[in-house]
Design an enzyme around this catalytic site. Structure first.
Site, PDB file in Angstrom:
ATOM      1  N   GLU A  47       0.839  -1.203   0.000  1.00 21.85           N
ATOM      2  CA  GLU A  47       0.000   0.000   0.000  1.00 21.85           C
ATOM      3  C   GLU A  47       0.874   1.253   0.000  1.00 21.85           C
ATOM      4  OE1 GLU A  47      -0.021  -2.587   2.011  1.00 21.85           O
ATOM      5  OE2 GLU A  47      -1.902  -2.815   3.096  1.00 21.85           O
ATOM      6  N   GLU A  58      13.141 -31.136  -0.159  1.00 25.85           N
ATOM      7  CA  GLU A  58      13.541 -31.935  -1.326  1.00 25.85           C
ATOM      8  C   GLU A  58      14.488 -32.999  -0.823  1.00 25.85           C
ATOM      9  OE1 GLU A  58      14.554 -30.314  -5.264  1.00 25.85           O
ATOM     10  OE2 GLU A  58      14.613 -28.378  -4.268  1.00 25.85           O
TER      11      GLU A  58
END
Lengths: 347, 347
Positions: free
Chosen positions: A50, A278
């Site tokens: 913003e 992983e």
């Protein structure tokens, strides 16, 4: 839905994975029928979306509308509250897509008391973007994705341990993108010793995630390739108090108990908002069995490896009844040339 | 491509699985800008698609064009050659999508000598329709599809043998459709004894495939549900010469060696053009290892079963090198509510 709100969500998606423990947020300021400012939260500690959009809009924000992917914050964190900035900029209307249920106070009320019209315009696809952010923030743990590359019969390697290469180049490229979207990649010392992978993000302008290695017993060969690309920090979790290294980027973290829970909590404290796992079947199965896996990404290669049950990606000592096996929701399925990518959410 | 040729291919697809050892064929006769006849080969021994369409067109075929999904036949089989019928009907132009490489003589020449313009307009999607038809016809074996329903980690059951229900209702419905498209469904006595399935096609106006049971040793319980729905023939292959049954629909076929090769060749002799294998890991793996599997259909449920390697759908004694594991081409991937269907072709 408004095209502008859609743009704000698109902006948020662009920065997914680079905001650490903060949510990815996009914002668009519109005045008199044209965009006068756009912003996205680029990094934890940096300006919120913003603020960026309003800074870009300058005086054109006055009397305008701000579209935001997430409800604006009301608190002093690393930066001052966005609601203050919105009020000061003279915005007339605030439209946001998702409620931030972790906010300490009601932003709508603060804005409305300043004479601003506030609209919460619910967007399911933006909701998806923040779903785990709220949950994991409350638990003080990262959002955890487990990645598996396997054959159609669920094997990460042949019984002889051969895994190079099961999946194709398109998968490799997609995994680079996946790594780029995470703050850290976690693997085990076993996988490192066996495969000698690098866990890099070889994409244009890609961000290399921090590498996290689980080496409970401390059995680790510091001559491996992963220790040669020393630009990226490597954090090694171990129960072995004697483990040490003088490689500059390596940090040894001794924990009395290297449980999944202790590790993810410690990683969050260290700023990891999104963690990619992983690893081989042992660590993969531990994560899948834990309460700390949010997403599962499977890449299937169109082959069947067979053999016995070795290197099946999910391996448990306990035999579950079908009514109690871990369940997932399929979020997306995609062809990557001749491989299939499935994105799933733990139910 | 011509819309009419497309219609002919669509007609062919509608009858896929109900033409036994014959290919599914569709035909459309067009004259003066409108369709005057449509046909499809409905059953081996019945009229060919061209004949049906020409019969429907009657005198309107004269001077018209016939669009056919496959090159018209030139030989006397169960019915007279279609090229004769086309010539007799006064057709001016023949357009077909796929060359029939199994034809004994050149249909183009016969038609052209009769003054008919012939156009082979190659259509890749029609080619797909007949791909295995040509290969298997030459080998005198059925087109074989192996169906697997499993968890994401490739298991057809828990280590305790529990498999009801891994996949969802949408899969069940899709499997009914799959069975409908095959002349026979093959399973093993082990699966029957364990799960007591019926292998029916519970779809509206669905055709129940012939049920083929492999019971090498003849260990089979004739009280099972499959023997209660006696409207569909059940063929049991066994090496046990003592196996017999007085159930009307049951036919016991004694082979000295119930190898995959011997069974598929015998099934083709008995008129089976398309065989669906729905079995446990042992028979599934045998078929996947054989040269007689053309297609693999996997239904993945979004769950992970774990345990050890039992009931992994592809199980082999031999450990393959990654360079020699069976490879597939992904033809289609589809969400069936929250399950994934993968259609693959053996490379």
């Amino acid at each position: 839905m408004s095209q502008y709100l859609n743009y704000a969500i698109q902006l948020a998606k662009m920065v997914e994975g680079q905001t650490g423990k903060n949510p990815p947020v996009g914002a668009v300021v519109v005045n008199d029928g044209r965009i006068v400012g756009i912003g996205a939260h680029l990094k934890k500690g940096d300006k919120h979306a913003e603020v960026q959009a309003l800074d870009m809009a300058q005086e054109h924000a006055k009397g305008g509308t701000i579209y935001i992917s997430l409800e604006p914050c009301t608190h002093f964190g690393s930066t001052p509250p966005c609601v203050n900035k919105i009020i000061d900029a003279g915005i007339e209307t605030v439209i946001y897509a998702v409620k931030d249920t972790t906010l300490p106070s009601n932003g709508d009320e603060i804005l409305q008391q300043a004479g601003i019209r506030v609209e919460f315009r619910h967007q399911p696809d933006a909701e998806e973007l923040y779903k785990y952010f709220f949950i994991t923030k409350r638990q003080s743990v990262p959002i955890v994705s487990v990645k598996v590359a396997c054959s159609l019969d669920g094997k990460q390697a042949t019984d002889a341990g051969k895994s190079k290469w099961i999946t194709n180049k398109a998968v490799k490229k997609d995994v680079f993108q996946l790594r780029h979207q995470h703050d850290a990649v976690l693997t085990g010392s076993g996988t490192l010793n066996a495969d000698n992978p690098q866990y890099t993000t070889r994409i244009e302008e890609g961000k290399n995630p921090i590498k996290v290695i689980l080496a409970n017993s401390g059995n680790l060969n510091f001559e491996l390739d992963i220790f040669k690309n020393t630009n990226t920090p490597i954090w090694i979790y171990t129960q072995n108090e004697k483990l040490s290294s003088n490689i500059e980027q390596v940090k040894i973290i001794h924990l009395e108990n290297c449980s999944i829970e202790n590790i993810v909590k410690d990683l969050y404290q260290k700023g990891i908002g999104r963690l990619l796992v992983e690893a081989g079947p042992t660590i993969t199965s531990e994560f899948l069995l834990s309460n700390y896996t949010n997403e599962l990404v499977i890449y299937y290669a169109p082959k069947i490896i067979g053999g016995s049950g070795d290197y099946q990606f999910f391996h448990t000592d306990h035999i579950f009844d079908l009514s109690e096996v871990p369940q997932f929701e399929i979020v997306n399925s995609q062809m990557l040339e001749q491989n299939i990518k499935l994105e799933l959410r733990k139910k």
